[in-house]
Scaffold this motif. Structure first.
Motif, short mmCIF file in Angstrom:
data_model
loop_
_atom_site.label_atom_id
_atom_site.label_comp_id
_atom_site.label_asym_id
_atom_site.label_seq_id
_atom_site.Cartn_x
_atom_site.Cartn_y
_atom_site.Cartn_z
N PRO A 1 0.83 -1.22 0.00
CA PRO A 1 0.00 0.00 0.00
C PRO A 1 0.86 1.26 0.00
CG PRO A 1 -0.79 -1.58 1.62
CD PRO A 1 0.53 -2.09 1.15
N GLU A 2 0.44 2.21 -0.80
CA GLU A 2 1.12 3.50 -0.89
C GLU A 2 0.07 4.59 -0.75
OE1 GLU A 2 4.17 5.82 -3.95
OE2 GLU A 2 3.96 3.63 -3.99
N CYS A 3 0.33 5.57 0.13
CA CYS A 3 -0.68 6.57 0.48
C CYS A 3 -0.22 7.97 0.11
CB CYS A 3 -0.99 6.52 1.98
SG CYS A 3 -1.61 4.90 2.55
N HIS A 4 -1.16 8.76 -0.42
CA HIS A 4 -0.90 10.15 -0.80
C HIS A 4 -2.15 10.97 -0.48
CE1 HIS A 4 2.91 9.38 -2.98
NE2 HIS A 4 2.34 8.20 -3.20
N ARG A 5 -1.92 12.24 -0.13
CA ARG A 5 -3.02 13.15 0.22
C ARG A 5 -3.31 14.08 -0.95
NH1 ARG A 5 -5.19 14.32 5.02
NH2 ARG A 5 -3.45 13.26 6.10
N THR A 6 -4.60 14.22 -1.27
CA THR A 6 -5.00 15.16 -2.31
C THR A 6 -4.83 16.59 -1.81
OG1 THR A 6 -7.29 14.94 -1.55
CG2 THR A 6 -6.61 13.55 -3.39
#
Length: 342
Positions: free
Chosen positions: A226-231
């Motif tokens: 899993p890889e997470c990024h914030r808009t």
């Protein structure tokens, strides 16, 4: 007679020679059967990851000497054994050469142990087809560009593609904060976008590759971590925040100034906020005209109408006599003409 004797002697010689050969053959056979052999390698398996294949096995343990290993192969088209680049090696694995990395070939491998002239039995593998038996790893995520409502993702395939390969990327994504519901999308492009996202929200995603083989059997790979990024925030929302800030700033400054002035001039404000002291009207009238009979009548009424007076005594906590005295006189009344309360 001499010829007959010679014939008998030659026949005997041939018989003796035949018996000798049979004896030597039996001795050789019994010696071959009793000759020692090495244990065969165990756990012989073909490992294949992203079409890079190698043969592995467990080492053969002996008391003395260095055990060597030899690997052979054959294909489904040519049913004869041939050598690879793994002849009398010390390692317990053998990488398949490029000539054997055709994805649709059926390959069978075998390995044996060798110690000098002593060998083990051959151990064969099951038929191996890379297009069916390889493990496809996850793609590599090269870059992620976040906007207010989307994530633009660029990936690299986990292996070099060949002519006719059809790769499809399965993307699952979800909100990392509270939502456990996963959305899914599919694409065949290495540059794709996840759209319709909430702004200023943390999203996570995982990607896996599906290869459509020539046999029309899909080969699904492993999922990526899993890889997470914030808009980000949109321009419209940023403008609204700026307007609200500009509107709220004067109000905040006004409140701050008001609190400062209230703290600095609270005594003056308290003085001006109190009502002025005024003389009661009847006293004011008396002061204007002292000959008025009202005050005299009030004084005479007080003298003619004596009233009860209440006497309150305060004693210390340690005085018991005072307490008993209060108990005895709790209901007594005294008449006072001057209306004093002690």
């Amino acid at each position: 007679m001499p010829c007959r004797a010679l014939l008998l002697s030659s026949s005997s010689f041939l018989l003796l020679l035949l018996l000798l050969l049979l004896f030597l053959g039996s001795v050789r056979a019994s010696g071959a059967e009793s000759s020692p052999r090495l244990p065969a390698p165990q756990d012989v398996v073909v490992y294949s990851y992203n079409f890079h294949s190698l043969l592995r096995w467990s080492p053969v343990k002996v008391d003395r000497g260095l055990v060597l290993y030899t690997v052979h192969f054959k294909t489904g088209a040519f049913n004869y054994w041939d050598e690879v680049n793994c002849t009398r090696i010390t390692q317990t694995e053998c990488s398949l050469p490029w000539s054997l990395k055709q994805r649709r070939w059926t390959i069978v491998l075998r390995v044996r142990a060798e110690l000098g002239q002593v060998t083990s039995d051959w151990v064969e593998t099951d038929p191996f087809v890379a297009e069916k038996n390889t493990t496809i790893g996850p793609p590599k995520v090269n870059s992620v560009n976040a906007s207010s409502n989307s994530l633009l993702i660029r990936v690299t395939p986990p292996f070099g593609s060949e002519v006719g390969d059809l790769l499809e990327y399965h993307v699952s994504y979800w909100e990392n904060a509270t939502s456990t519901t996963k959305e899914e999308t599919k694409t065949s492009n290495t540059l794709f976008k996840i759209e319709n996202l909430k702004e200023l929200t943390l999203y996570c995603f995982r990607i896996q590759v599906e290869l459509m083989t020539h046999s029309h059997l899909p080969l699904l790979g492993l999922q990526s971590a899993p890889e997470c990024h914030r808009t980000t925030i949109s321009e419209a929302t940023r403008d609204r925040y700026v307007i609200l800030f500009l509107l709220a700033l004067p109000l905040v400054m006004l409140v701050i100034v008001g609190l400062f002035l209230l703290r600095k001039y609270h005594k003056a404000l308290k003085y001006w906020s109190q009502p002025p002291l005024e003389i009661p009207p009847h006293f004011e009238e008396y002061l204007k005209d002292p000959s008025m009979p009202g005050l005299d009548a009030l004084v005479n009424y007080v003298e003619d109408d004596p009233h009860d007076s209440l006497s309150v005594q305060f004693c210390g906590e340690e005085s018991q006599a005072c307490g008993s005295s209060l108990d005895g006189q709790g209901h007594s009344h005294s008449i006072s003409s001057d209306s004093e309360v002690t």
